[in-house]
Design an enzyme around this catalytic site. Structure first.
Site, PDB file in Angstrom:
ATOM      1  N   SER A 149       0.727  -1.057  -0.314  1.00  0.00           N
ATOM      2  CA  SER A 149       0.129   0.134   0.097  1.00  0.00           C
ATOM      3  C   SER A 149       1.241   1.723   0.127  1.00  0.00           C
ATOM      4  O   SER A 149       1.887   1.097   0.261  1.00  0.00           O
ATOM      5  CB  SER A 149      -1.241  -0.056   1.429  1.00  0.00           C
ATOM      6  OG  SER A 149      -1.453   1.054   1.833  1.00  0.00           O
ATOM      7  N   TYR A 162      -3.673  -0.572   9.838  1.00  0.00           N
ATOM      8  CA  TYR A 162      -3.331  -0.613   8.334  1.00  0.00           C
ATOM      9  C   TYR A 162      -2.022  -0.275   7.769  1.00  0.00           C
ATOM     10  O   TYR A 162      -1.013  -0.979   7.818  1.00  0.00           O
ATOM     11  CB  TYR A 162      -4.228   0.048   8.000  1.00  0.00           C
ATOM     12  CG  TYR A 162      -3.951  -0.234   6.259  1.00  0.00           C
ATOM     13  CD1 TYR A 162      -5.420  -0.977   5.919  1.00  0.00           C
ATOM     14  CD2 TYR A 162      -2.981   0.592   5.251  1.00  0.00           C
ATOM     15  CE1 TYR A 162      -4.744  -1.662   4.953  1.00  0.00           C
ATOM     16  CE2 TYR A 162      -3.370   0.298   4.077  1.00  0.00           C
ATOM     17  CZ  TYR A 162      -4.584  -0.703   3.955  1.00  0.00           C
ATOM     18  OH  TYR A 162      -4.093  -0.837   2.463  1.00  0.00           O
TER      19      TYR A 162
END
Length: 257
Positions: A149, A162
């Site tokens: 990501s 996350y």
């Protein structure tokens, strides 16, 4: 003499296991790999998108199988790998795509949300990679592709687990690449930038963050899911056999600024 040719990207006869491969970007990965010849095994917690994904993969002339399974269930990783072997006879490509996010203020963040995100995004990825290595090492080849990501590189002041998990995925990709390289197994990652999907509609339409993100991207706009398909095929194919330990950002240049 170079051995590079059009077949360097050919995945005919290969089997790819994709977590979360029936919805979102995972579905695009399944379609891309099947377009270049791979048979697909999808594991997902729900059956959302199964029939659509089946139709698209079979339209490419290849087989697909599904398993409904929560990948955070203790001890499930070896069973998942065994089901792939039972169905297709071997495993060549593992795409650790499944992921989730929880968002909250720093002082209000819940322990349960931290644990759930780490379990899905990091722990399940590790256990599946470990189980896949048990079959890839003896066969002397394999590809493990982890989905990172922008938060593999950047902070996220509302999405602590996350960000932590995606930083860890980058580190684990490097560690596994180093450990498995002697067995001709390549371990790499894709780090999608800001991509137009159903899950990002709210962010795209946010009157403040939407324009901020767009202005930050040198290419001038958010990406579309199709733009991740070529990089996925490259990392899954023989064309990338001398590439390992890399997290490839597909972000329109977002990380440049």
């Amino acid at each position: 003499m170079s051995t590079f040719n059009r077949q360097s990207f050919d995945l005919t006869g290969k089997v790819a296991l994709i977590t979360g491969g029936a919805s979102g970007l995972g579905q695009n990965y399944a379609i891309a790999l099947s377009l270049y010849g791979a048979d697909i095994f999808v594991v997902s917690r729900q059956q959302t998108g199964w029939e659509t994904t089946r139709q698209k993969v079979e339209a490419n002339g290849h087989q697909i199988a599904f398993l409904q399974q929560d990948i955070t269930e203790e001890g499930c990783a070896p069973r998942i790998i065994q089901q792939v072997i039972d169905r297709f006879g071997h495993l060549d490509i593992l795409v650790n795509n499944a992921g989730m996010q929880r968002r909250d203020d720093v002082l209000a963040f819940k322990d349960a949300d931290w644990q759930r995100v780490i379990d899905v995004n990091l722990n399940a990825l590790y256990y599946l990679s470990h189980a896949a290595a048990q079959v890839m090492v003896p066969q002397g080849h394999g590809k493990i592709i982890n989905i990172g990501s922008m938060q593999s590189y950047r902070a996220g002041k509302y999405i602590f687990p996350y960000t932590a998990s995606k930083h860890a995925v980058l580190g684990l990709t490097k560690a596994y690449a180093d450990a498995l390289a002697p067995y001709h197994i390549q371990v790499n990652g894709l780090a999608p930038g800001y991509i137009k999907t159903d899950m990002t509609v709210a962010l795209q339409q946010d009157p403040v963050r939407g324009p901020e993100i767009k202005a930050h991207i040198p290419s001038g706009d958010w990406g579309v899911p199709d733009e991740l398909m070529g990089p996925m095929v490259f990392l899954a194919s023989a064309a990338s056999d001398y590439v390992t330990g890399v997290m490839l950002p597909v972000d329109g240049g977002y990380l440049l600024r």
